[in-house]
Design a protein around this motif. Structure first.
Motif, mmCIF file in Angstrom:
data_model
loop_
_atom_site.group_PDB
_atom_site.id
_atom_site.type_symbol
_atom_site.label_atom_id
_atom_site.label_comp_id
_atom_site.label_asym_id
_atom_site.label_seq_id
_atom_site.Cartn_x
_atom_site.Cartn_y
_atom_site.Cartn_z
ATOM 1 N N THR A 83 -43.573 21.142 62.900
ATOM 2 C CA THR A 83 -43.318 21.615 61.549
ATOM 3 C C THR A 83 -44.345 22.653 61.133
ATOM 4 O OG1 THR A 83 -44.567 19.708 60.755
ATOM 5 C CG2 THR A 83 -42.192 19.496 60.817
ATOM 6 N N LYS A 84 -44.041 23.342 60.024
ATOM 7 C CA LYS A 84 -44.926 24.399 59.560
ATOM 8 C C LYS A 84 -46.105 23.820 58.779
ATOM 9 C CE LYS A 84 -40.914 27.393 58.841
ATOM 10 N NZ LYS A 84 -40.134 28.115 57.835
ATOM 11 N N LYS A 85 -47.186 24.600 58.701
ATOM 12 C CA LYS A 85 -48.318 24.244 57.848
ATOM 13 C C LYS A 85 -48.179 25.002 56.534
ATOM 14 C CE LYS A 85 -51.670 23.106 61.448
ATOM 15 N NZ LYS A 85 -53.021 23.391 61.999
ATOM 16 N N VAL A 86 -48.261 24.245 55.424
ATOM 17 C CA VAL A 86 -48.069 24.857 54.109
ATOM 18 C C VAL A 86 -49.246 24.501 53.210
ATOM 19 C CG1 VAL A 86 -45.559 24.856 54.258
ATOM 20 C CG2 VAL A 86 -46.726 22.847 53.366
ATOM 21 N N GLY A 87 -49.261 25.078 51.994
ATOM 22 C CA GLY A 87 -50.333 24.807 51.025
ATOM 23 C C GLY A 87 -50.240 23.400 50.450
ATOM 24 N N PHE A 88 -51.357 22.945 49.888
ATOM 25 C CA PHE A 88 -51.421 21.579 49.367
ATOM 26 C C PHE A 88 -50.459 21.364 48.204
ATOM 27 C CE2 PHE A 88 -53.233 18.471 46.382
ATOM 28 C CZ PHE A 88 -53.277 17.354 47.206
ATOM 29 N N PHE A 89 -50.254 22.380 47.413
ATOM 30 C CA PHE A 89 -49.432 22.225 46.213
ATOM 31 C C PHE A 89 -47.943 22.469 46.469
ATOM 32 C CE2 PHE A 89 -53.694 23.268 44.682
ATOM 33 C CZ PHE A 89 -53.915 22.200 43.824
ATOM 34 N N ASN A 90 -47.578 22.566 47.703
ATOM 35 C CA ASN A 90 -46.157 22.752 48.033
ATOM 36 C C ASN A 90 -45.365 21.483 47.733
ATOM 37 O OD1 ASN A 90 -43.748 23.876 49.424
ATOM 38 N ND2 ASN A 90 -44.197 22.214 50.870
ATOM 39 N N LEU A 91 -44.197 21.640 47.126
ATOM 40 C CA LEU A 91 -43.288 20.513 46.874
ATOM 41 C C LEU A 91 -41.898 20.772 47.456
ATOM 42 C CD1 LEU A 91 -44.208 19.644 43.161
ATOM 43 C CD2 LEU A 91 -44.925 18.451 45.232
ATOM 44 N N SER A 92 -41.752 21.900 48.193
ATOM 45 C CA SER A 92 -40.439 22.291 48.713
ATOM 46 C C SER A 92 -40.230 21.725 50.130
ATOM 47 C CB SER A 92 -40.327 23.811 48.743
ATOM 48 O OG SER A 92 -39.165 24.212 49.427
ATOM 49 N N LEU A 93 -39.033 21.213 50.335
ATOM 50 C CA LEU A 93 -38.681 20.721 51.670
ATOM 51 C C LEU A 93 -38.448 21.874 52.632
ATOM 52 C CD1 LEU A 93 -37.806 18.423 53.609
ATOM 53 C CD2 LEU A 93 -35.497 18.682 52.674
ATOM 54 N N ARG A 94 -37.874 22.958 52.137
ATOM 55 C CA ARG A 94 -37.509 24.081 52.994
ATOM 56 C C ARG A 94 -38.717 24.655 53.730
ATOM 57 N NH1 ARG A 94 -37.662 29.351 52.080
ATOM 58 N NH2 ARG A 94 -38.139 29.014 49.883
ATOM 59 N N ARG A 95 -39.877 24.619 53.056
ATOM 60 C CA ARG A 95 -41.072 25.221 53.644
ATOM 61 C C ARG A 95 -41.656 24.387 54.787
ATOM 62 N NH1 ARG A 95 -44.383 27.308 48.265
ATOM 63 N NH2 ARG A 95 -42.800 28.792 47.558
ATOM 64 N N VAL A 96 -41.321 23.109 54.850
ATOM 65 C CA VAL A 96 -41.893 22.263 55.895
ATOM 66 C C VAL A 96 -40.947 22.078 57.080
ATOM 67 C CG1 VAL A 96 -43.336 21.015 54.268
ATOM 68 C CG2 VAL A 96 -41.082 20.106 54.850
ATOM 69 N N LEU A 97 -39.740 22.633 56.984
ATOM 70 C CA LEU A 97 -38.786 22.537 58.083
ATOM 71 C C LEU A 97 -39.001 23.707 59.044
ATOM 72 C CD1 LEU A 97 -35.523 21.527 56.178
ATOM 73 C CD2 LEU A 97 -36.966 20.070 57.584
ATOM 74 N N ALA A 98 -39.415 23.410 60.256
ATOM 75 C CA ALA A 98 -39.656 24.444 61.266
ATOM 76 C C ALA A 98 -38.340 24.938 61.837
ATOM 77 C CB ALA A 98 -40.551 23.897 62.378
ATOM 78 N N ASP A 99 -38.354 26.190 62.342
ATOM 79 C CA ASP A 99 -37.134 26.781 62.890
ATOM 80 C C ASP A 99 -36.643 26.047 64.143
ATOM 81 O OD1 ASP A 99 -37.235 28.658 60.894
ATOM 82 O OD2 ASP A 99 -38.389 30.093 62.096
ATOM 83 N N GLY A 100 -37.576 25.594 64.984
ATOM 84 C CA GLY A 100 -37.181 24.961 66.237
ATOM 85 C C GLY A 100 -37.039 23.453 66.149
ATOM 86 N N LEU A 101 -36.970 22.915 64.926
ATOM 87 C CA LEU A 101 -36.880 21.462 64.737
ATOM 88 C C LEU A 101 -35.517 20.957 65.198
ATOM 89 C CD1 LEU A 101 -38.959 19.474 63.499
ATOM 90 C CD2 LEU A 101 -37.598 19.506 61.418
ATOM 91 N N SER A 102 -35.511 19.800 65.873
ATOM 92 C CA SER A 102 -34.244 19.234 66.337
ATOM 93 C C SER A 102 -33.425 18.729 65.156
ATOM 94 C CB SER A 102 -34.507 18.078 67.306
ATOM 95 O OG SER A 102 -35.090 16.978 66.624
ATOM 96 N N ILE A 103 -32.130 18.536 65.409
ATOM 97 C CA ILE A 103 -31.234 18.061 64.343
ATOM 98 C C ILE A 103 -31.664 16.693 63.838
ATOM 99 C CG2 ILE A 103 -28.868 17.343 63.852
ATOM 100 C CD1 ILE A 103 -27.927 19.439 65.857
ATOM 101 N N LEU A 104 -32.041 15.804 64.740
ATOM 102 C CA LEU A 104 -32.431 14.438 64.357
ATOM 103 C C LEU A 104 -33.733 14.429 63.573
ATOM 104 C CD1 LEU A 104 -31.305 11.613 64.677
ATOM 105 C CD2 LEU A 104 -32.689 11.342 66.743
ATOM 106 N N ASP A 105 -34.725 15.207 64.000
ATOM 107 C CA ASP A 105 -35.986 15.266 63.264
ATOM 108 C C ASP A 105 -35.799 15.904 61.897
ATOM 109 O OD1 ASP A 105 -37.222 14.064 65.345
ATOM 110 O OD2 ASP A 105 -38.174 15.859 66.146
#
Length: 612
Positions: free
Chosen positions: A2-24
Motif C-alpha cells: 500500500t501507499k504511504k500517506v500523511g498522518f491526517f489522511n482520512l481517505s481510503l482511495r489514497r491508501v489503495l495501491a495500484d498493484g493491490l490484489s482484488i482480495l486485499d
C-alpha cells in the motif's frame, strides 16, 4: 504493498495501491467501512449505557469505541490490515468474554451475532488457522457459561446489567450491517477473482494457441531454410564439381608448367570455396539438432594417417614441421565410433593450427590414456607454435562467425566456423575441449574420447592400384549416367574415358528408366535433382522391374544436396550408395569397384554394431 500517506489522511482511495490484489483491496475496504460504522454505533451504545449507569458495559463499550477510532486512523495512515485485524479481534474477544461472564452474565441474541461476526471476520481477513483460533476463543466461553448456568454452578457477587430494548436493537442492527458488509465485499472480491482467473485462462489459451502457431511457423521457417540451403548447396556444388573436376582432368593431361601453376591456383581456390560452403552447411546441420552420429568400425591409426596426409603437404608448403604421433597400442585395435565426425574435428583443428602458424611446427597426437579391453579412452592433442590466443578471449574463439580479433580475420581470413563446429560436435557427445595458449608462443587443443573396442584384430587392407593401371578392369563396364547438367555430363565422359569407359547418358530420370528397361547396364550413376523425374523416383521404378537382373543393378547417387536426411532417402529409394559432389575420382572409382565385385548384393550403409 500500500501507499504511504500523511498522518491526517482520512481517505481510503489514497491508501489503495495500484498493484493491490482484488482480495486485499476488499479487506481494506471492509476494514474502512466496518470501523467507520463501528465507531458511530459504539458511540450511540456508549451514550446509552452511560445514561443507564451500566459501569462494566460502559467500560467495555468505551474501550471498543476508542479502539475503533484509533484503528480507523491507523488504517488511513499505515494500512497494515493484518495487524489491524488481529487488534480488532483481540479487543472484540476480550470485550465479548467480559460482557458474557461479568456484565450481562448471559448469552443472548446480540452475543450470538457478535460471535458470528467475529467468526466471519477472522476467517475472511486472516485465513483458516487464525479464524479457527479466534472462533474457539469466543465460542468456548459462551458454551461454558451456558453449561454452568444449566447446572446452576455460576454465581458471582456482581449483579447483571440489563440493557434496554433500544440498545439491543441498535447493537443487533449494527451486527447485521457489519456481517452484510463483510459478506458483500468478499463475495464481490471472489466474483472478480473468478472472473479474472477465467479471463487469464482464456488469455493463456490464446497465448498457447499463438505459441503453437509461432512454433509451426518457426518449424516451417526452419524447413524452408533447410530447403533453401539444400538448393543453394546444389546450385553452388554443381558448378564447383565441374571446376574441380575439370582442373583435375587438365592437371593429369601433362600441361605446361605455367598452365599447371594456373590450374593449381584454380583448384586451390575452388577447394577453399567448397570448404566454406561445407562449413556453413555443417554448422546449420549441427544447430538444427538433426545431426546423427554413426557407430561403425574403424582403425584409429589408419584414420589419423588419412586425416594428416594432405595436411602434411600443406604444412610443408608453408615451411612448417609436421609431426603425427599415434599410440602404438592402437595399431591393431578396431574401434567403434563416427570416423567422419572425428575427421571433421581433427581436420579443423589442424587446419587452424597451420593457418595461424607462420614458422615452427604443428604436432598431432592420439594417445591411449586408458585401456579397459572392451573400451579405450583416447586423448587427442593438436599443438602449434603460432600466434597464440589471449586468455580473456579463449571462449570467444568457439563462437560462430567469430575469430580472436578483427585483425586476425583480416590477416588470415576464414568464416570463423571451424572451431564452432568442433565445439558443437564435441558437446553433442558430452565432451569438453580444453585450450592452453600463450600469445606469441602457440596453442594446444586437447580433448578425450571414449571408444568401444571390437574383438576383431585390425589387418591393413592392401593399397589400391593406381587408376591408370585399372583401366582394363573397367573398360568393359556398361555405365548409365542420369544427369541433366551438360557440363557435368561432359566432365563425367572425360573422367570415364580415362578408365576406358564410354557411358550412356540419360537427361532425366524418366529417360533413365526407359534405357534400363530396353538396354543392359552394369551400374548406374544417378543424379538426384533432375527434371521430369528425379533420381529417387527413377531408382524406385528400376527396383520395381520384373527382370531381377535389371531391378538389381547397382545404383550410386551423385548429389550436391545438403539435406540432413539425404543418406536415409537414398537408402529408402533403393540406391546402393552415394557420392557427394564435388567428388574425388578415387572415391567414385572405389565405389564402382566395390559394387561391381558384388553386383547382385544390396549394399547398405554400415549398420550400427552391438556395443560390447
Amino acid at each position: 504493498m500500500t501507499k504511504k500517506v500523511g498522518f491526517f489522511n482520512l481517505s481510503l482511495r489514497r491508501v489503495l495501491a495500484d498493484g493491490l490484489s482484488i482480495l486485499d483491496g476488499a479487506r481494506l475496504r471492509m476494514l474502512y467501512y466496518g470501523l467507520a460504522l463501528a465507531f458511530f454505533t459504539l458511540f450511540v451504545i456508549l451514550a446509552d449505557v452511560l445514561y443507564q449507569h451500566h459501569v462494566i458495559l460502559s467500560i467495555t463499550t468505551g474501550v471498543m469505541f476508542v479502539s475503533a477510532a484509533v484503528l480507523f486512523k491507523f488504517l488511513t495512515y499505515r494500512p497494515r490490515w493484518t495487524l489491524i485485524s488481529h487488534l480488532i479481534l483481540i479487543v472484540g474477544t476480550i470485550a465479548n468474554v467480559v460482557d458474557i461472564f461479568v456484565a450481562i452474565q448471559n448469552v443472548d441474541v446480540v452475543t450470538a451475532e457478535v460471535i458470528i461476526l467475529i467468526m466471519l471476520f477472522s476467517f475472511y481477513m486472516l485465513g483458516q488457522k487464525p479464524g479457527l483460533i479466534y472462533s474457539l476463543l469466543n465460542i468456548v466461553p459462551a458454551l461454558a457459561l451456558m453449561l454452568l448456568q444449566y447446572s446452576n454452578n455460576y454465581v458471582i457477587p456482581l449483579k447483571p446489567e440489563k440493557v434496554d430494548q433500544n440498545t439491543s436493537i441498535v447493537a443487533m442492527f449494527a451486527c447485521f450491517v457489519l456481517i452484510a458488509i463483510i459478506i458483500s465485499h468478499f463475495y464481490n472480491a471472489f466474483i472478480k477473482t473468478f472472473t479474472e482467473l477465467k479471463e487469464t485462462s482464456e488469455k493463456q489459451n490464446g497465448l498457447t494457441s499463438e505459441f503453437e502457431d509461432a512454433m509451426r511457423k518457426a518449424q516451417k521457417s526452419s524447413e524452408a531454410k533447410s530447403e533453401f540451403l539444400s538448393t543453394m548447396s546444389h546450385e553452388i556444388r554443381t558448378p564447383l564439381n565441374a571446376v574441380i573436376g575439370m582442373s583435375n582432368l587438365l592437371i593429369t593431361g601433362n600441361p605446361r608448367p605455367d598452365q599447371r601453376e594456373n590450374l593449381e591456383v584454380l583448384k586451390f581456390s575452388a577447394g577453399n570455396l567448397l570448404s566454406i560452403v561445407n562449413d556453413v552447411l555443417d554448422f546449420n546441420k549441427i544447430e538444427s539438432g538433426k545431426l546423427i552420429f554413426e557407430n561403425i568400425k574403424f582403425n584409429m591409426v589408419e584414420l589419423m594417417q588419412n586425416i594428416c596426409g594432405g595436411q602434411t603437404l600443406t604444412a610443408h608448403a608453408k615451411g612448417l614441421a609436421f609431426k603425427l604421433d599415434v599410440d602404438s597400442g592402437l595399431n591393431r585395435k578396431v574401434l567403434f565410433g563416427d570416423p567422419t565426425r572425428i575427421t571433421q574435428i581433427v581436420f579443423n583443428l589442424i587446419s587452424n593450427a597451420i593457418k595461424f602458424t607462420a614458422e615452427g611446427s604443428v604436432s598431432v597426437r592420439a594417445t591411449c590414456i586408458e585401456d579397459r579391453h572392451n573400451q579405450v579412452t583416447v586423448n587427442f592433442a593438436v599443438k602449434d607454435t603460432g600466434i597464440g590466443i589471449d586468455q580473456s578471449r579463449l571462449d570467444l574463439i568457439f563462437e560462430p562467425f567469430t575469430q580472436e580479433s578483427i585483425s586476425t580475420t583480416r590477416q588470415y581470413g576464414g568464416t570463423g566456423l571451424g572451431l564452432a563446429i568442433v565445439k558443437r560436435l564435441l558437446e553433442l557427445q558430452g565432451i569438453k575441449i580444453k585450450v592452453n595458449s600463450t600469445p606469441g608462443t602457440g596453442s594446444e587443443f586437447t580433448f578425450n574420447m571414449i571408444f568401444p573396442v571390437s574383438t576383431e584384430i585390425y589387418e591393413p587392407a592392401p593399397k589400391q592400384q593406381q587408376l591408370a593401371e585399372d583401366n582394363d578392369n573397367l573398360s568393359a563396364v556398361r555405365i548409365l549416367i542420369a544427369e541433366d547438367n551438360p557440363v557435368n555430363v561432359m566432365l563425367m565422359k572425360k573422367l570415364l574415358s580415362k578408365w576406358g569407359i564410354t557411358p550412356t547418358i540419360a537427361e532425366n530420370g524418366e529417360r533413365a528408366v526407359e534405357l534400363v528397361q530396353y538396354g543392359n547396364f552394369d551400374i548406374i550413376l544417378m543424379d538426384l535433382q533432375m527434371p521430369v523425374m528425379n533420381g529417387f523416383d527413377a531408382a524406385k521404378e528400376i527396383r520395381k522391374m520384373r527382370d531381377h537382373q535389371k531391378s538389381g543393378i547397382p545404383i550410386i547417387a551423385l548429389t550436391a544436396s545438403a539435406l540432413f536426411d539425404i543418406r536415409e532417402r537414398v537408402h529408402d529409394s533403393g540406391m546402393n550408395d552415394y557420392v557427394s559432389k564435388p567428388f574425388k575420382p578415387n572415391e567414385l572409382f572405389e565405389k564402382i569397384q566395390m559394387l561391381m565385385k558384388f553386383p547382385t548384393s544390396s549394399f547398405k550403409f554400415s549398420d550400427t554394431p552391438v556395443v560390447p
